[in-house]
Design an enzyme around this catalytic site. Structure first.
Site, PDB file in Angstrom:
ATOM      1  N   GLU A  47      -4.211 -16.617  23.979  1.00 54.05           N
ATOM      2  CA  GLU A  47      -4.677 -18.156  23.501  1.00 54.05           C
ATOM      3  C   GLU A  47      -4.498 -19.027  24.544  1.00 54.05           C
ATOM      4  O   GLU A  47      -3.071 -18.984  25.004  1.00 54.05           O
ATOM      5  CB  GLU A  47      -4.068 -18.295  22.186  1.00 54.05           C
ATOM      6  N   ASN A 110     -10.284 -25.015  20.306  1.00 54.81           N
ATOM      7  CA  ASN A 110      -9.255 -23.720  20.816  1.00 54.81           C
ATOM      8  C   ASN A 110     -10.410 -22.747  21.014  1.00 54.81           C
ATOM      9  O   ASN A 110     -10.721 -22.108  19.971  1.00 54.81           O
ATOM     10  CB  ASN A 110      -8.377 -23.531  19.814  1.00 54.81           C
ATOM     11  N   LYS A 127     -11.893 -21.274  17.569  1.00 52.50           N
ATOM     12  CA  LYS A 127     -10.706 -21.054  16.484  1.00 52.50           C
ATOM     13  C   LYS A 127     -11.325 -21.539  15.381  1.00 52.50           C
ATOM     14  O   LYS A 127     -11.363 -23.061  15.326  1.00 52.50           O
ATOM     15  CB  LYS A 127      -9.435 -21.392  16.927  1.00 52.50           C
ATOM     16  N   GLU A 146      -2.147 -28.533  16.076  1.00 49.89           N
ATOM     17  CA  GLU A 146      -3.344 -27.998  16.184  1.00 49.89           C
ATOM     18  C   GLU A 146      -4.681 -28.668  15.572  1.00 49.89           C
ATOM     19  O   GLU A 146      -5.610 -29.096  16.094  1.00 49.89           O
ATOM     20  CB  GLU A 146      -3.682 -26.490  16.087  1.00 49.89           C
ATOM     21  N   CYS A 172      -5.281 -16.034  17.559  1.00 44.10           N
ATOM     22  CA  CYS A 172      -3.898 -16.611  16.979  1.00 44.10           C
ATOM     23  C   CYS A 172      -3.746 -16.362  15.264  1.00 44.10           C
ATOM     24  O   CYS A 172      -4.102 -15.545  14.719  1.00 44.10           O
ATOM     25  CB  CYS A 172      -3.219 -17.668  17.554  1.00 44.10           C
ATOM     26  N   ASN A 197      -0.051 -17.629  20.524  1.00 43.70           N
ATOM     27  CA  ASN A 197       0.832 -18.297  20.509  1.00 43.70           C
ATOM     28  C   ASN A 197       1.602 -18.494  19.335  1.00 43.70           C
ATOM     29  O   ASN A 197       1.255 -19.447  18.573  1.00 43.70           O
ATOM     30  CB  ASN A 197       0.802 -19.838  21.076  1.00 43.70           C
TER      31      ASN A 197
END
Ligand code: CDT
Length: 311
Positions: A47, A110, A127, A146, A172, A197
């Site tokens: 990612e 993302n 994401k 995020e 992730c 991550n």
């Protein structure tokens, strides 16, 4: 006829805040070359693989924030990765921060893409499950913001027929949610790629206990078995700008067995020969969805976001 793919995960060690894209891409190309020497046909990268994991910081300067995003993919600095992969005849999955112009405004996601062995982008995923917070949490030495920097993905969980199988993606935190895999499995997914991550910081007010590695592994093995799919998961690992990130990149079979796992927290390639048909046994028996699922009883899954206790 058997349908094997030589699959690899390219775990990456830390990327420093000041590392430029070209430096990072050189490391990625080195991992691609190693993949080629092992006969790999498809490589999964992490990612946000072109930069440090910047959501650990509270950033206010728009120019600085944008410096972590890609307005085009490939762009001038990332194109050498695409060229090297296509020269080597290798397809890949990679994650990056996407700066999009959509619906008449600038949007940030993302994102991950699948690139085929000829260097063409065949699929894009944004994401869906964004962990952490929209603003800084007091007492943390490293944030997880995020929700500050990205919008939730708006593309659902599609799958693509590529590299000889039916392939899907997630990113992730998505890997911890059963809905992620099930939506792809209902479209026939045979391989789910995931880059991550995952910080391994415990003291103070962090989100994880001491079982970070176990929960990562548990999520992947359960997701693979319950959906009869391969999962290839690649970490950004090691101590990055003072935050410890788990490694444990792994390839999990539809049986739930781990067939390859990283043993370091640096740049490391793991690989396995995977039979796309291995999930068929489970898809015809215990997880024959069409025979055994009862969707009429699952309504709350899509109707309700969080628990409501009515008893
Ligand atoms: N990148 C990412 O999604 N990491 C999360 C950590 C969340 S801690 C707030 C993960 O689920 O691994």
């Amino acid at each position: 006829m058997s349908r094997f793919i030589n699959l690899a995960c390219a775990q990456m060690g830390p990327i420093a805040r000041d590392d430029d894209r070209s430096t990072v891409v050189r490391r990625q190309i080195e991992l691609l070359r190693e993949a080629k020497s092992r006969g790999a046909e498809f490589v999964v990268f992490p990612e946000l693989a072109f930069t440090t994991f910047f959501p650990r910081w509270v950033l206010d300067d728009p120019a600085e924030i944008d410096s972590f995003f890609e307005p085009e993919m490939p762009g001038p600095e990332t194109r050498p990765l695409f060229e090297a992969a296509s020269d080597l005849g290798i397809g890949f999955y990679i994650g990056y921060a996407e700066l999009a112009q959509e619906d008449g405004r600038t949007r940030r996601f993302n994102t991950a893409i699948i690139v085929d062995a000829r260097g063409r982008i065949v699929g894009k995923y944004r994401k869906v499950h964004l962990p952490g917070h929209a603003g800084p949490v007091e007492g943390r030495t490293s944030q997880h913001l995020e929700k500050r920097y990205f919008e939730p993905g708006n593309l659902g969980f599609p799958v693509w027929r590529t590299m000889g199988g039916v392939v899907g993606m997630c990113i992730c935190n998505d890997r911890r949610w059963p809905e992620t895999y099930r939506v792809m499995a209902l479209q026939g997914a045979e391989l789910v790629c995931v880059g991550y991550n995952t910080p391994d910081d415990h003291t103070g007010v962090f989100d994880f206990d001491q079982l970070t590695g176990f929960h990562h592994q548990l999520s992947l093995q359960a997701g693979a078995y319950q959906n009869a799919t391969w999962i290839a998961a690649a970490a950004k690992a090691g101590c990055e700008e003072g935050s410890n990130m788990i490694g444990l990149s792994m390839i999990v079979a539809p049986s739930g067995q781990i067939v390859a796992m990283a043993s370091t927290t640096g740049d490391e390639l793991i690989s396995a020969k995977c039979d796309f048909d291995m999930g068929t046994l489970y898809k015809r028996t215990i997880f024959d969805f069409a025979r055994h699922r009862e969707p009429s009883q699952y309504g709350l899954i899509v109707e309700r976001k969080g628990p409501v206790v009515e008893v």
